[in-house]
Design a protein around this motif. Structure first.
Motif, PDB file in Angstrom:
ATOM      1  N   GLU A 167       0.828  -1.208   0.000  1.00 22.77           N
ATOM      2  CA  GLU A 167       0.000   0.000   0.000  1.00 22.77           C
ATOM      3  C   GLU A 167       0.860   1.255   0.000  1.00 22.77           C
ATOM      4  O   GLU A 167       0.547   2.247  -0.693  1.00 22.77           O
ATOM      5  CB  GLU A 167      -0.929  -0.006   1.216  1.00 22.77           C
ATOM      6  N   LYS A 168       1.943   1.229   0.750  1.00 24.56           N
ATOM      7  CA  LYS A 168       2.857   2.381   0.787  1.00 24.56           C
ATOM      8  C   LYS A 168       3.415   2.670  -0.603  1.00 24.56           C
ATOM      9  O   LYS A 168       3.496   3.833  -1.037  1.00 24.56           O
ATOM     10  CB  LYS A 168       3.998   2.091   1.763  1.00 24.56           C
ATOM     11  N   ASN A 169       3.796   1.628  -1.330  1.00 24.27           N
ATOM     12  CA  ASN A 169       4.360   1.815  -2.665  1.00 24.27           C
ATOM     13  C   ASN A 169       3.300   2.234  -3.674  1.00 24.27           C
ATOM     14  O   ASN A 169       3.601   2.991  -4.617  1.00 24.27           O
ATOM     15  CB  ASN A 169       5.039   0.525  -3.126  1.00 24.27           C
ATOM     16  N   ARG A 170       2.072   1.770  -3.510  1.00 30.68           N
ATOM     17  CA  ARG A 170       1.008   2.209  -4.401  1.00 30.68           C
ATOM     18  C   ARG A 170       0.742   3.705  -4.223  1.00 30.68           C
ATOM     19  O   ARG A 170       0.497   4.421  -5.207  1.00 30.68           O
ATOM     20  CB  ARG A 170      -0.265   1.410  -4.134  1.00 30.68           C
ATOM     21  N   VAL A 171       0.813   4.178  -2.988  1.00 29.90           N
ATOM     22  CA  VAL A 171       0.647   5.613  -2.737  1.00 29.90           C
ATOM     23  C   VAL A 171       1.791   6.393  -3.383  1.00 29.90           C
ATOM     24  O   VAL A 171       1.587   7.446  -4.006  1.00 29.90           O
ATOM     25  CB  VAL A 171       0.600   5.883  -1.217  1.00 29.90           C
ATOM     26  N   GLU A 172       3.016   5.865  -3.250  1.00 28.66           N
ATOM     27  CA  GLU A 172       4.180   6.518  -3.858  1.00 28.66           C
ATOM     28  C   GLU A 172       4.026   6.609  -5.375  1.00 28.66           C
ATOM     29  O   GLU A 172       4.313   7.655  -5.973  1.00 28.66           O
ATOM     30  CB  GLU A 172       5.455   5.746  -3.517  1.00 28.66           C
ATOM     31  N   ILE A 173       3.563   5.529  -5.992  1.00 28.31           N
ATOM     32  CA  ILE A 173       3.375   5.526  -7.448  1.00 28.31           C
ATOM     33  C   ILE A 173       2.350   6.573  -7.864  1.00 28.31           C
ATOM     34  O   ILE A 173       2.509   7.265  -8.875  1.00 28.31           O
ATOM     35  CB  ILE A 173       2.945   4.128  -7.925  1.00 28.31           C
ATOM     36  N   GLY A 174       1.299   6.717  -7.062  1.00 31.77           N
ATOM     37  CA  GLY A 174       0.269   7.701  -7.376  1.00 31.77           C
ATOM     38  C   GLY A 174       0.768   9.132  -7.326  1.00 31.77           C
ATOM     39  O   GLY A 174       0.175  10.028  -7.956  1.00 31.77           O
ATOM     40  N   ARG A 175       1.850   9.374  -6.609  1.00 32.34           N
ATOM     41  CA  ARG A 175       2.402  10.733  -6.475  1.00 32.34           C
ATOM     42  C   ARG A 175       3.564  10.988  -7.427  1.00 32.34           C
ATOM     43  O   ARG A 175       4.142  12.085  -7.428  1.00 32.34           O
ATOM     44  CB  ARG A 175       2.860  10.949  -5.035  1.00 32.34           C
ATOM     45  N   MET A 176       3.941  10.003  -8.222  1.00 35.94           N
ATOM     46  CA  MET A 176       5.090  10.139  -9.116  1.00 35.94           C
ATOM     47  C   MET A 176       4.813  11.098 -10.256  1.00 35.94           C
ATOM     48  O   MET A 176       3.670  11.304 -10.670  1.00 35.94           O
ATOM     49  CB  MET A 176       5.467   8.771  -9.695  1.00 35.94           C
ATOM     50  N   GLY A 177       5.920  11.644 -10.789  1.00 37.11           N
ATOM     51  CA  GLY A 177       5.843  12.449 -12.001  1.00 37.11           C
ATOM     52  C   GLY A 177       6.022  11.564 -13.210  1.00 37.11           C
ATOM     53  O   GLY A 177       5.769  10.358 -13.164  1.00 37.11           O
ATOM     54  N   ASN A 178       6.516  12.174 -14.295  1.00 35.68           N
ATOM     55  CA  ASN A 178       6.676  11.434 -15.541  1.00 35.68           C
ATOM     56  C   ASN A 178       8.097  11.550 -16.094  1.00 35.68           C
ATOM     57  O   ASN A 178       8.305  11.639 -17.307  1.00 35.68           O
ATOM     58  CB  ASN A 178       5.677  11.932 -16.600  1.00 35.68           C
ATOM     59  N   GLY A 179       9.065  11.551 -15.200  1.00 33.66           N
ATOM     60  CA  GLY A 179      10.448  11.714 -15.622  1.00 33.66           C
ATOM     61  C   GLY A 179      11.234  10.423 -15.610  1.00 33.66           C
ATOM     62  O   GLY A 179      10.747   9.374 -15.165  1.00 33.66           O
ATOM     63  N   PRO A 180      12.486  10.513 -16.069  1.00 31.92           N
ATOM     64  CA  PRO A 180      13.343   9.331 -16.112  1.00 31.92           C
ATOM     65  C   PRO A 180      13.581   8.711 -14.727  1.00 31.92           C
ATOM     66  O   PRO A 180      13.636   7.489 -14.592  1.00 31.92           O
ATOM     67  CB  PRO A 180      14.658   9.874 -16.694  1.00 31.92           C
ATOM     68  N   LYS A 181      13.719   9.556 -13.714  1.00 30.70           N
ATOM     69  CA  LYS A 181      13.936   9.021 -12.362  1.00 30.70           C
ATOM     70  C   LYS A 181      12.721   8.231 -11.875  1.00 30.70           C
ATOM     71  O   LYS A 181      12.875   7.255 -11.140  1.00 30.70           O
ATOM     72  CB  LYS A 181      14.247  10.167 -11.400  1.00 30.70           C
ATOM     73  N   ASP A 182      11.539   8.685 -12.276  1.00 35.96           N
ATOM     74  CA  ASP A 182      10.318   7.958 -11.894  1.00 35.96           C
ATOM     75  C   ASP A 182      10.300   6.577 -12.553  1.00 35.96           C
ATOM     76  O   ASP A 182       9.917   5.585 -11.929  1.00 35.96           O
ATOM     77  CB  ASP A 182       9.075   8.752 -12.297  1.00 35.96           C
ATOM     78  N   LEU A 183      10.736   6.523 -13.795  1.00 37.19           N
ATOM     79  CA  LEU A 183      10.785   5.247 -14.496  1.00 37.19           C
ATOM     80  C   LEU A 183      11.788   4.307 -13.836  1.00 37.19           C
ATOM     81  O   LEU A 183      11.519   3.104 -13.667  1.00 37.19           O
ATOM     82  CB  LEU A 183      11.149   5.465 -15.962  1.00 37.19           C
ATOM     83  N   GLN A 184      12.910   4.859 -13.433  1.00 37.51           N
ATOM     84  CA  GLN A 184      13.917   4.048 -12.746  1.00 37.51           C
ATOM     85  C   GLN A 184      13.382   3.529 -11.410  1.00 37.51           C
ATOM     86  O   GLN A 184      13.626   2.380 -11.032  1.00 37.51           O
ATOM     87  CB  GLN A 184      15.185   4.871 -12.519  1.00 37.51           C
ATOM     88  N   ARG A 185      12.647   4.384 -10.722  1.00 31.72           N
ATOM     89  CA  ARG A 185      12.073   3.970  -9.436  1.00 31.72           C
ATOM     90  C   ARG A 185      11.060   2.844  -9.628  1.00 31.72           C
ATOM     91  O   ARG A 185      10.990   1.903  -8.824  1.00 31.72           O
ATOM     92  CB  ARG A 185      11.400   5.171  -8.755  1.00 31.72           C
ATOM     93  N   LEU A 186      10.304   2.898 -10.702  1.00 30.13           N
ATOM     94  CA  LEU A 186       9.348   1.833 -10.990  1.00 30.13           C
ATOM     95  C   LEU A 186      10.074   0.507 -11.205  1.00 30.13           C
ATOM     96  O   LEU A 186       9.606  -0.547 -10.760  1.00 30.13           O
ATOM     97  CB  LEU A 186       8.519   2.179 -12.234  1.00 30.13           C
ATOM     98  N   GLN A 187      11.214   0.563 -11.878  1.00 26.16           N
ATOM     99  CA  GLN A 187      11.981  -0.660 -12.108  1.00 26.16           C
ATOM    100  C   GLN A 187      12.494  -1.237 -10.787  1.00 26.16           C
ATOM    101  O   GLN A 187      12.510  -2.456 -10.598  1.00 26.16           O
ATOM    102  CB  GLN A 187      13.146  -0.374 -13.057  1.00 26.16           C
ATOM    103  N   VAL A 188      12.888  -0.363  -9.886  1.00 31.29           N
ATOM    104  CA  VAL A 188      13.348  -0.819  -8.571  1.00 31.29           C
ATOM    105  C   VAL A 188      12.201  -1.466  -7.805  1.00 31.29           C
ATOM    106  O   VAL A 188      12.365  -2.535  -7.190  1.00 31.29           O
ATOM    107  CB  VAL A 188      13.935   0.359  -7.761  1.00 31.29           C
TER     108      VAL A 188
END
Length: 230
Positions: free
Chosen positions: A135-156
């Motif tokens: 649930e914590k990570n789903r909340v984090e994903i909902g607050r993400m932007g659309n940049g390269p770092k966000d994509l990298q974080r999704l991979q992690v």
């Protein structure tokens, strides 16, 4: 005539009838029949409760004898008409009460039920911690932007989810996997970023995928982390 006097006369008539070998008054016969029906109904209800104990496919005795923790995947087994993951404290209290009633309060049977309860509750608590992480990570994903770092974080996050497969049920994993994939697609649509091939890191050998059937390796092995069967 008062109700008390009528009851006394009925009782007196019944006693005289018994003494003389006469049939009981109609009211007394009805009471006797109703009492028999009530006892029969209570017996059927007790039998129905006892029949719930062996119900389901959970190997209660094996789980109770585990030397280590019960695997979270094993919470998919069923007992007492529901998956182990859904058993509540009230359910376990009722299971123990029925066991005591149907098996004459046998000490070994009660010990087994309590050991089974401890293993299931321990696995359920561990799953609860993983659900909080999801649930914590789903909340984090909902607050993400659309940049390269966000994509990298999704991979992690995807790699972490795969690494923690044994700590959750397939149905627990699905919402997080979906959130990661949808956010990834949103980033690719919103930003001019090259799509990676493969998009996600290679899956470790023997690891269950988030989109798989979730059978895993724990369907047969009840224990995890030293939880071998004696």
């Amino acid at each position: 005539m008062t109700i008390g006097m009528a009851a006394m006369r009925l009782l007196a008539a019944a006693l005289v009838g018994i003494f003389l070998g006469l049939p009981l008054p109609a009211d007394a016969q009805d009471q006797k029949k109703n009492g028999g029906k009530q006892q029969t109904g209570q017996g059927a209800a007790a039998s129905a409760q006892c029949a719930r104990l062996p119900g389901g496919n959970a190997p209660v005795e094996r789980i109770a004898r585990l030397s280590g923790q019960l695997s979270i995947n094993s919470l998919r087994y069923t007992y007492f008409d529901k998956p182990l993951a859904e058993l509540t404290a009230a359910d376990f209290d009722q299971i123990e009460a029925i066991t005591a009633s149907c098996q004459g309060g046998a000490g070994e049977a009660i010990k087994e039920v309590r050991a089974f309860r401890a293993k299931v509750e321990e696995a359920t608590a561990a799953r609860g911690q993983t659900l909080n992480w999801i649930e914590k990570n789903r909340v984090e994903i909902g607050r993400m932007g659309n940049g390269p770092k966000d994509l990298q974080r999704l991979q992690v996050l995807w790699a972490e989810m795969l690494a923690r497969t044994e700590e959750m049920l397939p149905t627990d994993r699905a919402p997080l996997a979906r959130a990661i994939v949808l956010k990834q697609e949103a980033i690719y649509k919103a930003a001019d970023l090259p799509r990676q091939s493969p998009v996600w890191p290679p899956e470790p050998t023997g690891q269950a995928t988030a989109s798989g059937n979730g059978s895993g390796n724990n369907g047969a092995a009840l224990g995890t982390g030293g939880g071998s069967l004696r």
